[in-house]
Design an enzyme around this catalytic site. Sequence first.
Site: not given
Length: 365
Positions: A45, A125, A143
Site C-alpha cells: 500500500e 485511505y 482512493d
Amino acid sequence: MPWPVSPGFLAPLAPWFDRVRRDLPWRAADLDAPHPDPYAVLVSELMLQQTQVATVVPYFGRWMARFPTPATLAEADEDSVHKLWEGLGYYRRARFLKAAAASVAAEGWPGDLEGLATLPGLGPYTAAAVGAIAFQWPAPALDGNAFRVLARLLEIEGEPKAQAAELRAWLAPALETHGPSRLTQALMELGATVCAPRPACGACPLADRCGARRSGRTGEIPPVAKRAKPRASILWLLALEAEGHFLLHAPSAEGLLAGLWRWPTFEASAFPPQPAAGESSLTAWPGWTQVYTHRREAVSPLHLRAKNCFAPGPGLRWIAAADLSALALGKRDQRLRDLLTASGQTPLEAPEVAALIRACAAPSA
C-alpha cells in the site's frame, strides 16, 4: 434521489473480482481470512501510493527479499533503505515505511483502525486499506479509483471527495456482506482496469446499474481536477570529477529529496552558456526534460574533470568513484550517473569552467 442499498447494488462486484483478479505478489489466496502477512499489505500500500501496479511489482519482490519482516526493516540503515527504493519516487514513503515497521516491531500491530492511522505514512485511505485487506475490518478505503467508480455508479455531481463521509457510511454494509478484503480489492481492480478515466463500460459488471452510463455522462463524472501549471527551470546538472572522486550533495534530513544524494545543479540564467569548443575537461550529452508534480526541469548534463580535489562548499562531499553505484539517487541524478559510462562529446556551449568550480568550492577555498 437516495442511493440504493449498497450490499445488493454492489453484489455483482465480488464474483466478478474472483473471476478476473490479477495475480499480484501481495494478494492473499484466501480473501475470506485475515492476510497471512499484514506487513506485505503495508509495504504494497505504501509503494502503490501514486505509483502504478506494474512499476511496483518488481520493487515489492526485491523489498520483501531484503526486508522480509518489520524487524529487519526497522534495523536497516537508511542508506540501504533508500537505495532499494531508488527509482520508485516519492522517497518519503520509504522513510514512513521504515518508521511504521519500527513501531510494529516494537509494539505489535494496532488493534483497530484508529491505531493503524497513527502509524507514520498511513492517512485515512491507507489505514482503511490495510485494515480491510490485512485484518478483514469493514473499513471503507476510498482512493482516487474508488471515488471515480462510486461517483459514476451513483451519479454524484461535483467532487465526490466532498461526500467522503457519506460514501464510507454507504459502503460499510457492503463490506460486511461481501467481505472487507474481497470488496475493497474489487473496487480497486474495477477502477484500475475497467472504470478508468476513459472507461470500458462493456467489461463492467455494474454497467446495468451505473447512473453516469445511463445518462451518457461517464466522461464528465467525476469532474477533472484542475492542476497548477508546473514551475519551469533550465538547469546545468554537473558531475565534477577530480582524483578519482566525484562531488555530490550529501542527503538532507528533510524535504522532497531527503535521504538521497544529488549532483550539483545550477540555474542556466546564473551560469549562461558560452562557446566551449576545444575545452577538453568538459563532456556533455543531449539534455532532457525531468517532470515532477509541481515543476519541470530542462536538464543539460555535464561532466567536468578538475585537476585536484578542493575544499567543497556547504553540504557537498567528495565520493570515491568506486562507491558511486552504491549511492541512492533520484531518477534525474541516476540518469547522469549512467551517462558517465557512455560516450559524450565536447559541448559547443557550456558555462565557464572556472565559475562552476568556484560555485562548488568552500567560500574560503
